[in-house]
Scaffold this motif. Sequence first.
Motif, PDB file in Angstrom:
ATOM      1  N   GLY A 260      30.988 -21.057 -18.064  1.00  0.00           N
ATOM      2  CA  GLY A 260      30.816 -21.957 -16.923  1.00  0.00           C
ATOM      3  C   GLY A 260      29.477 -21.776 -16.235  1.00  0.00           C
ATOM      4  N   ALA A 261      28.990 -20.535 -16.183  1.00  0.00           N
ATOM      5  CA  ALA A 261      27.706 -20.286 -15.530  1.00  0.00           C
ATOM      6  C   ALA A 261      26.560 -20.954 -16.273  1.00  0.00           C
ATOM      7  CB  ALA A 261      27.458 -18.784 -15.427  1.00  0.00           C
ATOM      8  N   ARG A 262      26.691 -21.100 -17.587  1.00  0.00           N
ATOM      9  CA  ARG A 262      25.640 -21.799 -18.341  1.00  0.00           C
ATOM     10  C   ARG A 262      25.504 -23.234 -17.839  1.00  0.00           C
ATOM     11  NH1 ARG A 262      28.283 -19.550 -23.178  1.00  0.00           N
ATOM     12  NH2 ARG A 262      27.300 -17.565 -23.671  1.00  0.00           N
ATOM     13  N   ARG A 263      26.646 -23.872 -17.562  1.00  0.00           N
ATOM     14  CA  ARG A 263      26.591 -25.249 -17.038  1.00  0.00           C
ATOM     15  C   ARG A 263      26.001 -25.261 -15.634  1.00  0.00           C
ATOM     16  NH1 ARG A 263      31.904 -25.338 -19.228  1.00  0.00           N
ATOM     17  NH2 ARG A 263      32.801 -25.309 -17.125  1.00  0.00           N
ATOM     18  N   GLU A 264      26.416 -24.300 -14.796  1.00  0.00           N
ATOM     19  CA  GLU A 264      25.894 -24.271 -13.428  1.00  0.00           C
ATOM     20  C   GLU A 264      24.396 -23.985 -13.409  1.00  0.00           C
ATOM     21  OE1 GLU A 264      30.029 -22.733 -11.291  1.00  0.00           O
ATOM     22  OE2 GLU A 264      28.396 -21.322 -11.642  1.00  0.00           O
ATOM     23  N   LEU A 265      23.960 -23.081 -14.244  1.00  0.00           N
ATOM     24  CA  LEU A 265      22.541 -22.744 -14.287  1.00  0.00           C
ATOM     25  C   LEU A 265      21.704 -23.881 -14.860  1.00  0.00           C
ATOM     26  CD1 LEU A 265      22.781 -19.056 -15.531  1.00  0.00           C
ATOM     27  CD2 LEU A 265      22.380 -19.857 -13.208  1.00  0.00           C
ATOM     28  N   ALA A 266      22.340 -24.724 -15.695  1.00  0.00           N
ATOM     29  CA  ALA A 266      21.629 -25.866 -16.266  1.00  0.00           C
ATOM     30  C   ALA A 266      21.755 -27.104 -15.396  1.00  0.00           C
ATOM     31  CB  ALA A 266      22.157 -26.169 -17.669  1.00  0.00           C
TER      32      ALA A 266
ATOM     33  N   VAL B 181      19.087 -14.993 -16.629  1.00  0.00           N
ATOM     34  CA  VAL B 181      17.974 -15.566 -17.396  1.00  0.00           C
ATOM     35  C   VAL B 181      18.371 -15.728 -18.859  1.00  0.00           C
ATOM     36  CG1 VAL B 181      15.661 -15.085 -18.275  1.00  0.00           C
ATOM     37  CG2 VAL B 181      16.155 -14.794 -15.841  1.00  0.00           C
ATOM     38  N   VAL B 182      19.063 -14.736 -19.410  1.00  0.00           N
ATOM     39  CA  VAL B 182      19.532 -14.848 -20.794  1.00  0.00           C
ATOM     40  C   VAL B 182      20.501 -16.023 -20.935  1.00  0.00           C
ATOM     41  CG1 VAL B 182      20.935 -13.736 -22.566  1.00  0.00           C
ATOM     42  CG2 VAL B 182      19.160 -12.443 -21.388  1.00  0.00           C
ATOM     43  N   LEU B 183      21.415 -16.171 -19.983  1.00  0.00           N
ATOM     44  CA  LEU B 183      22.358 -17.294 -20.035  1.00  0.00           C
ATOM     45  C   LEU B 183      21.620 -18.627 -19.990  1.00  0.00           C
ATOM     46  CD1 LEU B 183      25.297 -16.205 -17.687  1.00  0.00           C
ATOM     47  CD2 LEU B 183      25.372 -16.539 -20.154  1.00  0.00           C
ATOM     48  N   ARG B 184      20.630 -18.728 -19.127  1.00  0.00           N
ATOM     49  CA  ARG B 184      19.887 -19.976 -18.995  1.00  0.00           C
ATOM     50  C   ARG B 184      19.120 -20.287 -20.283  1.00  0.00           C
ATOM     51  NH1 ARG B 184      17.386 -23.190 -15.068  1.00  0.00           N
ATOM     52  NH2 ARG B 184      16.905 -25.104 -16.197  1.00  0.00           N
ATOM     53  N   ARG B 185      18.506 -19.265 -20.872  1.00  0.00           N
ATOM     54  CA  ARG B 185      17.743 -19.498 -22.096  1.00  0.00           C
ATOM     55  C   ARG B 185      18.657 -19.871 -23.249  1.00  0.00           C
ATOM     56  NH1 ARG B 185      13.287 -14.540 -21.825  1.00  0.00           N
ATOM     57  NH2 ARG B 185      12.006 -15.473 -20.170  1.00  0.00           N
TER      58      ARG B 185
END
Length: 395
Positions: free
Chosen positions: A30-36, A366-370
């Motif tokens: 879920g954090a990947r979606r929030e960070l994107a 940062v890793v999740l966002r990348r």
Amino acid sequence: MHVPDGFINAPVSAATGVVAAAAVAVSLRGARRELAGAGAGGVAGAERTAPLAGLVAAFIFAVQMLNFPVAAGTSGHLLGGALAAILVGPYTGVLCVSVVLLMQGVLFADGGLTALGVNITDMAIVTTVVAYALFRGLVKVLPRRRRSVTVASFVAALLSVPAAAVAFTAIYALGGTADVPIGKVFTAMVGVHVLIGIGEAAITALTVGAVIAVRPDLVYGARGLAKPLELRTSPLAAPADESAPADEPAPATAPAPATAPVPAAAPAAAASAAPRRSARRVWLAGLAAALVCAGGISYYASASPDGLEKVAHDQGIDAKAKDHAAKDSPLADYSVKDITNPRLAGGLAGVIGVGATLAVGTGVFVVLRRRRNAGGGEQPGAGNGADNGRPSESA
């Protein structure tokens, strides 16, 4: 409310560890979606969430060192679930608090290592889920103003703390190691944590309100409260009918309205074309605040036991408590070993904790966002509007 080793038996500790691991795995996705910035209304400000999420974790670590008195012989401290969820999103919020709990347990002997699953379940998952659900419900019914976000933050944070106390009581009822009447545990835990919730609410509302005052685009819970883009035209600028012959006057037309809404696609295009404002000043101000809290103000924190420690002592919950495996670590009890000056030892430990939490938290996000960017995934603005529940109407 850090649960030490020995309060909860091994089977229930293992079960909460499984729950915590599953929740962290879901939160990573879920954090990947929030960070994107996925979801309706989530494009603006999303590109700044990753570096700020690590700062939120470090700030929560710092403010948790500031125990405040709530009753005779009892203190409380920030849990941080509501603050993290509102600032950077519920999934990212769970990860922020989990990183804080991990650093506290490993480096500072605060919260048992075998009880890490209990602490993540209680302090990261329960507080974040309860607070964000209440926050979203309140934002939907309150007037669509920035002040409503602050009010909703206060109420959500206030109620999230006794909710965590109820969750601990339920866990203790399943796996408590001491024979203590659960009714007394429930009454004592909820009673003292309602008072602690007032402090939690004040800290959360003040922090959210301060960020909204200067950069509302950086607050996850406030996204979508901006007014829609409007195109203003002059009544005298009505174009002539190109289909009319050149030697004939154009037919009379009604003057264009003074304010005409831009088509639906225009705001997104304008937002993407608009220059991005740097979040560097907010980041530096937040880091400075965290360092001041952990490195200086923490010296004046209340020395009284927190709510759980007080209830555990009074009710006999701590009868089978065990020493922490890292009790002899160089930073145990938030004090640098072998430094005799208590102010310097505590302040230096706090600064080290802020730096370590910031580094680990920022690295994770940062890793999740990348990974999100490398994997493609959903485009911002696609699909998750109903899940996020962020408002898209004007303020």
